[in-house]
Enzyme design. Sequence first.
Site, PDB file in Angstrom:
ATOM      1  N   SER A 179      24.569 -18.552 -12.417  1.00 19.51           N
ATOM      2  CA  SER A 179      24.723 -19.734 -13.270  1.00 19.51           C
ATOM      3  C   SER A 179      25.072 -19.284 -14.679  1.00 19.51           C
ATOM      4  O   SER A 179      24.888 -18.115 -15.028  1.00 19.51           O
ATOM      5  CB  SER A 179      23.390 -20.483 -13.304  1.00 19.51           C
ATOM      6  OG  SER A 179      23.383 -21.464 -14.320  1.00 19.51           O
ATOM      7  N   TYR A 194      14.297 -22.460 -13.386  1.00 24.91           N
ATOM      8  CA  TYR A 194      15.663 -22.300 -12.867  1.00 24.91           C
ATOM      9  C   TYR A 194      16.348 -21.130 -13.576  1.00 24.91           C
ATOM     10  O   TYR A 194      16.946 -20.256 -12.959  1.00 24.91           O
ATOM     11  CB  TYR A 194      16.451 -23.600 -13.106  1.00 24.91           C
ATOM     12  CG  TYR A 194      17.884 -23.581 -12.639  1.00 24.91           C
ATOM     13  CD1 TYR A 194      18.901 -23.067 -13.456  1.00 24.91           C
ATOM     14  CD2 TYR A 194      18.236 -24.080 -11.395  1.00 24.91           C
ATOM     15  CE1 TYR A 194      20.219 -23.058 -13.026  1.00 24.91           C
ATOM     16  CE2 TYR A 194      19.561 -24.075 -10.968  1.00 24.91           C
ATOM     17  CZ  TYR A 194      20.536 -23.565 -11.793  1.00 24.91           C
ATOM     18  OH  TYR A 194      21.863 -23.557 -11.370  1.00 24.91           O
TER      19      TYR A 194
HETATM   20  C1  GCO Z   1      20.961 -28.096 -16.478  1.00 26.86           C
HETATM   21  C2  GCO Z   1      21.951 -27.901 -15.347  1.00 26.86           C
HETATM   22  C3  GCO Z   1      22.438 -26.451 -15.404  1.00 26.86           C
HETATM   23  C4  GCO Z   1      23.730 -26.241 -14.644  1.00 26.86           C
HETATM   24  C5  GCO Z   1      23.759 -25.017 -13.809  1.00 26.86           C
HETATM   25  C6  GCO Z   1      25.160 -24.504 -13.837  1.00 26.86           C
HETATM   26  O1  GCO Z   1      19.917 -28.713 -16.254  1.00 26.86           O
HETATM   27  O2  GCO Z   1      21.276 -27.593 -17.576  1.00 26.86           O
HETATM   28  O3  GCO Z   1      21.409 -28.183 -14.073  1.00 26.86           O
HETATM   29  O4  GCO Z   1      21.387 -25.638 -14.998  1.00 26.86           O
HETATM   30  O5  GCO Z   1      24.025 -27.254 -13.765  1.00 26.86           O
HETATM   31  O6  GCO Z   1      22.957 -24.020 -14.306  1.00 26.86           O
HETATM   32  O7  GCO Z   1      25.196 -23.210 -13.336  1.00 26.86           O
END
Ligand code: GCO
Length: 253
Positions: free
Chosen positions: A144, A157
Amino acid sequence: MSLFSLEGKIALVTGSGQGIGLALAEGLSEAGAHVVLNGRDKAKLERAREALAGAGRKASVAAFDVTDQKAVEAGIAAIETEIGPIDILINNAGMQKRAPITEFPVEGWHEVINTNLHSVFYVTQAVTKRMVPRKRGKIINIGSVMSELGRATIIPYTASKGAVKMMTRGLAAELGKYNIQANAIGPGYFATEINAALIADEAFSSWVSSRTPAGRWGETKELVGAAIFLSAPASDYVNGHLLMVDGGLTAVV
Ligand code: GCO
Ligand code: CA
């Protein structure tokens, strides 16, 4: 054989019943791969397989929970005996949860880390045990922009995607000598199910567009080229690389 052809290759894409995973599976099948769709929802996977078969693509279903190590081992063994040797693994299964660290539910932390990180260990271990003797293979982890950048409210995440970047480098170090290339793709902001809430938020959505040199959100089909490149002979000397597909977001302040 074109440097970008996947003819005769078997590609497993985890979490490919929807979103980015399904777009990647469709793209790899268009490049000639026999794609194996994975997720927990067998009915959803069957619908996706029928759609691909309807378009004349080679596709199979392997429904198992990537967070359950025993189910993963059994699922990979079944693919290899029933369908054939896995040439390409895309570790795409992932989820998102948003809350400040001060109130982030502990079970939410475990769920995100299990789905985004432990699954990559389980699936990659089961697949590479079989790839190493064959002395060929492609591992593509879905990282990501959060593999490199932090954003408030998504610490679990972000931690998982940073770890995925470093696992990719470790895999490159260990498996390169077996002609197995391990790389990662770092999506920027794409209009997928996990981002529905963000897209609906006018302020956030316009912030993404202003923060991104391309001036817009990405479309999931725009991830396919990077996935084909990293799955094909064209990338046989690319190891441990995190290829951002983010409209330039991580290249600029
Ligand atoms: C957020 C998003 C991001 C992106 C993802 C792209 O909450 O900022 O979900 O995390 O979608 O990381 O790679
Ligand atoms: Ca970096």
